[in-house]
Design an enzyme around this catalytic site. Structure first.
Site, PDB file in Angstrom:
ATOM      1  N   CYS A  13       0.817  -1.221   0.000  1.00  0.00           N
ATOM      2  CA  CYS A  13       0.000   0.000   0.000  1.00  0.00           C
ATOM      3  C   CYS A  13       0.856   1.279   0.000  1.00  0.00           C
ATOM      4  O   CYS A  13       1.611   1.543   0.939  1.00  0.00           O
ATOM      5  CB  CYS A  13      -0.922  -0.009   1.219  1.00  0.00           C
ATOM      6  SG  CYS A  13      -1.908   1.499   1.321  1.00  0.00           S
ATOM      7  N   LYS A  40     -10.323  -9.229   5.880  1.00  0.00           N
ATOM      8  CA  LYS A  40     -10.037  -8.291   6.971  1.00  0.00           C
ATOM      9  C   LYS A  40     -10.499  -8.834   8.323  1.00  0.00           C
ATOM     10  O   LYS A  40     -11.649  -9.244   8.457  1.00  0.00           O
ATOM     11  CB  LYS A  40     -10.761  -6.963   6.704  1.00  0.00           C
ATOM     12  CG  LYS A  40     -10.252  -6.242   5.473  1.00  0.00           C
ATOM     13  CD  LYS A  40     -11.108  -5.034   5.144  1.00  0.00           C
ATOM     14  CE  LYS A  40     -10.749  -4.477   3.787  1.00  0.00           C
ATOM     15  NZ  LYS A  40     -11.709  -3.552   3.230  1.00  0.00           N
ATOM     16  N   VAL A  53      -6.269   0.539   5.104  1.00  0.00           N
ATOM     17  CA  VAL A  53      -5.000   0.834   5.767  1.00  0.00           C
ATOM     18  C   VAL A  53      -4.420   2.077   5.114  1.00  0.00           C
ATOM     19  O   VAL A  53      -4.744   2.363   3.947  1.00  0.00           O
ATOM     20  CB  VAL A  53      -4.004  -0.350   5.626  1.00  0.00           C
ATOM     21  CG1 VAL A  53      -4.435  -1.520   6.457  1.00  0.00           C
ATOM     22  CG2 VAL A  53      -3.789  -0.769   4.166  1.00  0.00           C
ATOM     23  N   GLU A  69      -6.578   7.567   7.723  1.00  0.00           N
ATOM     24  CA  GLU A  69      -6.221   8.537   6.676  1.00  0.00           C
ATOM     25  C   GLU A  69      -4.720   8.869   6.751  1.00  0.00           C
ATOM     26  O   GLU A  69      -4.246   9.509   7.700  1.00  0.00           O
ATOM     27  CB  GLU A  69      -7.049   9.829   6.739  1.00  0.00           C
ATOM     28  CG  GLU A  69      -8.452   9.675   6.184  1.00  0.00           C
ATOM     29  CD  GLU A  69      -8.493   9.216   4.718  1.00  0.00           C
ATOM     30  OE1 GLU A  69      -7.612   9.572   3.928  1.00  0.00           O
ATOM     31  OE2 GLU A  69      -9.421   8.472   4.379  1.00  0.00           O
ATOM     32  N   SER A  70      -4.015   8.442   5.722  1.00  0.00           N
ATOM     33  CA  SER A  70      -2.547   8.529   5.742  1.00  0.00           C
ATOM     34  C   SER A  70      -2.015   9.957   5.923  1.00  0.00           C
ATOM     35  O   SER A  70      -1.050  10.158   6.659  1.00  0.00           O
ATOM     36  CB  SER A  70      -1.969   7.923   4.460  1.00  0.00           C
ATOM     37  OG  SER A  70      -2.500   8.583   3.331  1.00  0.00           O
TER      38      SER A  70
HETATM   39  N1  LIG Z   1      -7.518   7.824   1.710  1.00  0.00           N
HETATM   40  C1  LIG Z   1      -6.908   6.668   2.316  1.00  0.00           C
HETATM   41  C2  LIG Z   1      -6.707   5.623   1.239  1.00  0.00           C
HETATM   42  C3  LIG Z   1      -6.122   4.327   1.799  1.00  0.00           C
HETATM   43  C4  LIG Z   1      -6.338   3.135   0.838  1.00  0.00           C
HETATM   44  O1  LIG Z   1      -6.984   3.249  -0.200  1.00  0.00           O
HETATM   45  N2  LIG Z   1      -5.817   1.955   1.239  1.00  0.00           N
HETATM   46  C5  LIG Z   1      -6.063   0.761   0.458  1.00  0.00           C
HETATM   47  C6  LIG Z   1      -4.787  -0.039   0.240  1.00  0.00           C
HETATM   48  S1  LIG Z   1      -3.589   0.817  -0.700  1.00  0.00           S
HETATM   49  C7  LIG Z   1      -6.999  -0.162   1.232  1.00  0.00           C
HETATM   50  O2  LIG Z   1      -6.876  -0.299   2.427  1.00  0.00           O
HETATM   51  N3  LIG Z   1      -7.923  -0.820   0.543  1.00  0.00           N
HETATM   52  C8  LIG Z   1      -8.790  -1.806   1.124  1.00  0.00           C
HETATM   53  C9  LIG Z   1     -10.228  -1.625   0.755  1.00  0.00           C
HETATM   54  O3  LIG Z   1     -10.586  -0.565   0.217  1.00  0.00           O
HETATM   55  O4  LIG Z   1     -10.986  -2.567   1.001  1.00  0.00           O
HETATM   56  C10 LIG Z   1      -5.596   7.073   2.991  1.00  0.00           C
HETATM   57  O5  LIG Z   1      -4.975   8.035   2.522  1.00  0.00           O
HETATM   58  O6  LIG Z   1      -5.223   6.458   4.008  1.00  0.00           O
END
Ligand SMILES: N[C@@H](CCC(=O)N[C@@H](CS)C(=O)NCC(=O)O)C(=O)O
Length: 225
Positions: A13, A40, A53, A69-70
């Site tokens: 990620c 999950k 994540v 939120e990163s």
């Molecule tokens: N806006 C979020 C985006 C985080 C994101 O999209 N993470 C993805 C992995 S790269 C995720 O956890 N996807 C799992 C899902 O949507 O089920 C951030 O900045 O933390």
């Protein structure tokens, strides 16, 4: 006492990687827990409202908080942890940096679209949209080597994983999104050498991401053929 930090992660990620880069630029110890996003765990669903994540668990004497939120996680790290400063002192410059961090997230959303379309015409229009975004980044870049000059910042932490992602994408299909952006290309090269970036993505990242893209996006192979 410093709070214990645990970063709930996934190996591939890029949003997780920006937080890992921020923590390692500052030299802050933390525990990393990788989870299976295809399956999950219940405890994760409880702490991540969007089921995504990264999540940063902050354990203090008063209890535990879960931040999601990163970019928010990166800001929290910057505000609360010692080590190198990753934001400019000046409020206006800091606001500009935050805007470019958001811009980085927009590029990532565009990239996900690139992966998931099997239609060459949609692929091409999305490719052009990504290229246009990097043209805007080119205009914003100074002499380098990093976004704001000689000091590494959170904008660098956000864009470094995007560039590492492109390293793999480039092997699958010719995106040519950096053809007219020499400053972006130089920035990408400087970031690739940064120890925090190399550690965050891990030595097996290119192979893992390549396998992931090929497994989930067989059409990419067709486009690359
Ligand atoms: N806006 C979020 C985006 C985080 C994101 O999209 N993470 C993805 C992995 S790269 C995720 O956890 N996807 C799992 C899902 O949507 O089920 C951030 O900045 O933390």
């Amino acid at each position: 006492m410093a709070p214990k930090l645990t970063l709930i992660s996934h190996k591939l990620c890029p949003y997780v990687q920006r937080a890992v880069i921020a923590l390692s630029e500052k030299g802050i110890p933390f525990e990393r827990v990788d989870i299976d996003l295809a399956n999950k765990p219940d405890w994760f669903r409880k702490i991540s409202p969007l089921g995504k994540v990264p999540v940063l668990l902050v354990e203090t004497e008063d209890g535990e908080a879960a931040l999601f939120e990163s970019n928010v996680i990166c800001e929290y790290i910057e505000e609360t942890q010692g080590g190198a400063k990753l934001h400019p002192q000046d409020a206006l410059e800091r606001a500009k940096h935050r805007a470019w961090m958001e811009f980085g997230s927009t590029i990532l959303s565009e990239l996900w679209g690139l992966e998931t379309t099997g239609d060459p015409a949609i692929f091409e229009s999305k490719r052009q949209a990504v290229a246009a975004k990097f043209a805007r980044v080119e205009e914003a870049l100074g002499p380098g080597p990093f976004f704001a000059g000689k000091d590494f910042s959170l904008v660098d932490a956000v864009f470094a994983p995007i560039f590492r992602y492109f390293d793999v994408f480039d092997q699958l299909t010719d995106l040519s999104v950096f053809a007219d952006t020499p400053k972006v290309r130089a920035w990408r090269e400087a970031l690739a050498k940064r120890p925090s970036v190399r550690t965050a993505v891990g030595p097996d990242y290119p192979q893992l991401l390549h396998a992931f893209l090929v497994r989930h996006d067989a059409h990419l192979l067709k486009l690359a053929a």
